[in-house]
Design a protein around this motif. Structure first.
Motif, short mmCIF file in Angstrom:
data_model
loop_
_atom_site.label_atom_id
_atom_site.label_comp_id
_atom_site.label_asym_id
_atom_site.label_seq_id
_atom_site.Cartn_x
_atom_site.Cartn_y
_atom_site.Cartn_z
N VAL A 276 -80.06 -2.60 -8.52
CA VAL A 276 -78.74 -2.11 -8.89
C VAL A 276 -77.81 -3.30 -9.00
N GLU B 291 -63.45 1.52 -14.18
CA GLU B 291 -64.39 2.53 -13.72
C GLU B 291 -65.51 2.77 -14.72
N GLN B 292 -65.31 2.41 -15.99
CA GLN B 292 -66.35 2.55 -16.99
C GLN B 292 -66.21 1.40 -17.98
N THR C 57 -69.52 -3.94 -20.90
CA THR C 57 -70.87 -3.53 -20.47
C THR C 57 -71.73 -4.76 -20.23
N ARG D 12 -70.82 -6.21 -17.03
CA ARG D 12 -71.34 -5.39 -15.92
C ARG D 12 -72.79 -5.77 -15.63
N ARG E 283 -79.59 2.49 -18.12
CA ARG E 283 -78.37 2.95 -17.46
C ARG E 283 -78.65 4.18 -16.62
N GLU E 284 -78.05 4.23 -15.44
CA GLU E 284 -78.21 5.38 -14.57
C GLU E 284 -77.68 6.63 -15.26
N GLU E 285 -78.29 7.76 -14.97
CA GLU E 285 -77.95 8.99 -15.66
C GLU E 285 -76.51 9.42 -15.42
N ASP E 286 -76.02 9.23 -14.21
CA ASP E 286 -74.66 9.67 -13.88
C ASP E 286 -73.80 8.49 -13.46
N GLY E 287 -73.81 7.42 -14.21
CA GLY E 287 -72.99 6.27 -13.86
C GLY E 287 -73.04 5.22 -14.94
N TRP E 288 -72.51 4.03 -14.59
CA TRP E 288 -72.44 2.93 -15.54
C TRP E 288 -73.25 1.72 -15.10
N ASP E 289 -73.96 1.85 -13.97
CA ASP E 289 -74.81 0.77 -13.51
C ASP E 289 -76.18 0.84 -14.20
#
Length: 509
Positions: free
Chosen positions: A11, A36-37, A163, A166, A213-219
């Motif tokens: 991560v 946040e995104q 991105t 990130r 990319r994680e399904e419910d996030g931006w990592d």
């Protein structure tokens, strides 16, 4: 990839710099503040820009401007697009007298800085094979020497630069991405909103890394992947009963997205959209490249076709330059003139995807070349083609779009008068319009764009076809390739996979 990868997930945490120039050492850029995104870094749109001067919708009359200086508190991107904190720039801009949209210019002679500062979104003039395959399919790019990863990311791939930062928050990711070199391939997928979902970097021909990319996030999680690919070749034969797309969609050996993509490729090389008729027959040789363990082709290439119809009879094969030629070496794409007019007119504003708006200081890409010329200057078709659009736009003024085939199209903006209509066939040198000063501009000029496969290219530098046919060694090389491809068309059976070397090997690439 069904067991084809060795997974070492991580991560994203930490801080890292950014390697910008491929094959030329490390040049680091600072990281902007996280949100946040991912930040959507996009060109200035007409919706939020208003008038470049006073928001009134007025434009230049061609008269002398009263120039002023203004300090714009807009951060200046460092090399590669990073923003150093606290940095500002000073820009000059002009306040022009107001004039109604329909009022003619007060002078027909071009002004010194004749141009426009809006990003003209005229919608796509030609469907994209990649788009037709859907967002779940892969885009790819092979790195060339001195290319900047950050520049490609934002300018060429339309991905949010934040991105990338990130990803670089992880030290191991930064170490991998800071060591990219010429010849390496990068592949990526995006979601419906254009955000990165997966990315692969092939470090060599057999292995690489993938970020998901994680399904419910931006990592993003990272793991190693194996570059095991399969190349297959398919003969497709069909008879049109309705449309090209319908004929291809009935081919059980093709997925719906693959059929749609092939229809786009056919239309790119033949004017089948308007000229196809019921009863026309065609045979195609298609190359599919698939990653082992996945069903959907990652790449589709049309290698050769034989079309026999009421209005079209053509047989052609792909050459090493990606263009199609008839068996005798004659090109399907006629030669292009570099400039769409006679005479010599000065360039008042060049192609610049990073040009900044003179008032807002924000990036307002200039996707064409502006030529300062008096209103009424004849504009000529630079190559044979078919007129697809003749319209008027608030910002672009009166404009024309011409499709030339094989992914080439041209645009002409701010015209005074169009001399052609949609559907007209034009030949190289035909008069198509008179230049003007319509829409939003700073003086009489022609804004000229060249698009290749749906993407704007620098009209003064883009590679253009220079001759009608191949000669000498080029012709001999094509004949060797064509002999193999045409034989497959003639002897292959419908729906049959054929034994054929990958086109890259056949072409010696």
């Amino acid at each position: 990839m069904n067991g084809q990868r060795r997974i070492t997930s991580s991560v994203i945490v930490g801080t890292a710099g950014l390697a910008l120039a491929v094959g030329s050492g490390l040049v680091l850029a600072s990281k902007p503040q996280e949100t946040e995104q991912p930040l959507q870094i996009a060109p200035l749109s007409t919706a939020d820009s208003g008038s470049p001067y006073n928001g009134s919708g007025s434009r230049d009359t061609g008269t002398r401007a009263d120039w002023s200086q203004a300090s714009v508190a807009e951060p200046v991107p460092a090399v590669g697009g990073a923003v150093p904190p606290g940095d500002t720039r000073t820009v000059a801009f002009a306040f022009e007298p107001e004039r109604d949209a329909g009022e003619p210019p007060s002078a027909s002679e071009p002004t010194t800085g004749a141009t426009s500062y809006e990003t003209f979104d005229l919608d796509d003039d030609e469907p994209s094979a990649t788009a037709e395959l859907g967002h779940s399919d892969w885009n790819s790019h092979t790195l060339d020497r001195n290319e900047r990863l950050s520049g490609l990311w934002e300018q060429e791939w339309d991905l949010p630069l934040a991105t990338l930062y990130r990803l670089l928050d992880d030290d191991e990711n930064a170490d991998i991405l800071n060591r990219v070199r010429p010849g390496q391939e990068i592949e990526w997928q995006v979601d419906d909103e254009g955000y990165l979902t997966r990315m692969r970097l092939w470090t060599d021909s057999a292995s690489g890394y993938e970020w998901v990319r994680e399904e419910d996030g931006w990592d993003f999680d990272r793991h190693e992947v194996e570059n095991a690919r399969e190349t297959s070749h398919l003969i497709i034969s069909a008879e049109i009963d309705g449309s090209i797309s319908a004929a291809l969609s009935r081919q059980t050996e093709l997925s719906s997205r693959a059929a749609a993509a092939i229809a786009v490729l056919m239309d790119r090389h033949l004017p089948v959209r308007l000229n196809a008729r019921a009863g026309d027959e065609f045979t195609l040789l298609v190359e599919q490249e698939t990653v082992v363990g996945e069903d959907t082709p990652q790449n589709l290439r049309l290698l050769a076709f034989d079309y026999n119809g009421e209005r079209i009879q053509e047989e052609a094969a792909r050459n090493v330059n990606g263009r199609f030629y008839r068996p005798d070496g004659e090109s399907l794409l006629p030669p292009f003139d570099r400039r769409p007019f006679s005479g010599n007119y000065r360039i008042s504003s060049g192609f610049d995807p990073q040009r900044r708006h003179p008032v807002t200081g924000r990036v307002a890409p200039h996707h064409g070349t502006d030529f300062a010329m008096p209103v009424g200057t004849p504009i000529q078709a630079p190559a044979d083609g078919r007129v697809t659009r003749v319209e008027h736009d608030r910002y672009a003024g009166r404009f024309i779009v011409i499709a030339h085939g094989q992914g080439y199209s041209t645009r002409y903006l701010h015209l005074d008068r169009a001399l052609v209509s949609p559907g007209d066939d034009v030949e190289r040198g035909d008069r198509i319009a008179l230049s003007g000063n319509t829409g939003r501009s700073t003086g009489p000029h022609l804004h000229y764009e060249v698009h290749v496969k749906g993407r704007p290219k620098d009209p003064m530098r883009v590679a253009l076809p220079e001759s009608d046919s191949l000669e000498g060694e080029d012709l001999e090389q094509f004949r060797e390739i064509g002999e193999v491809l045409f034989a497959q068309l003639e002897n292959g059976q419908r729906g049959e996979q054929v034994a054929l070397r990958p086109f890259s090997e056949l072409a010696g690439q």
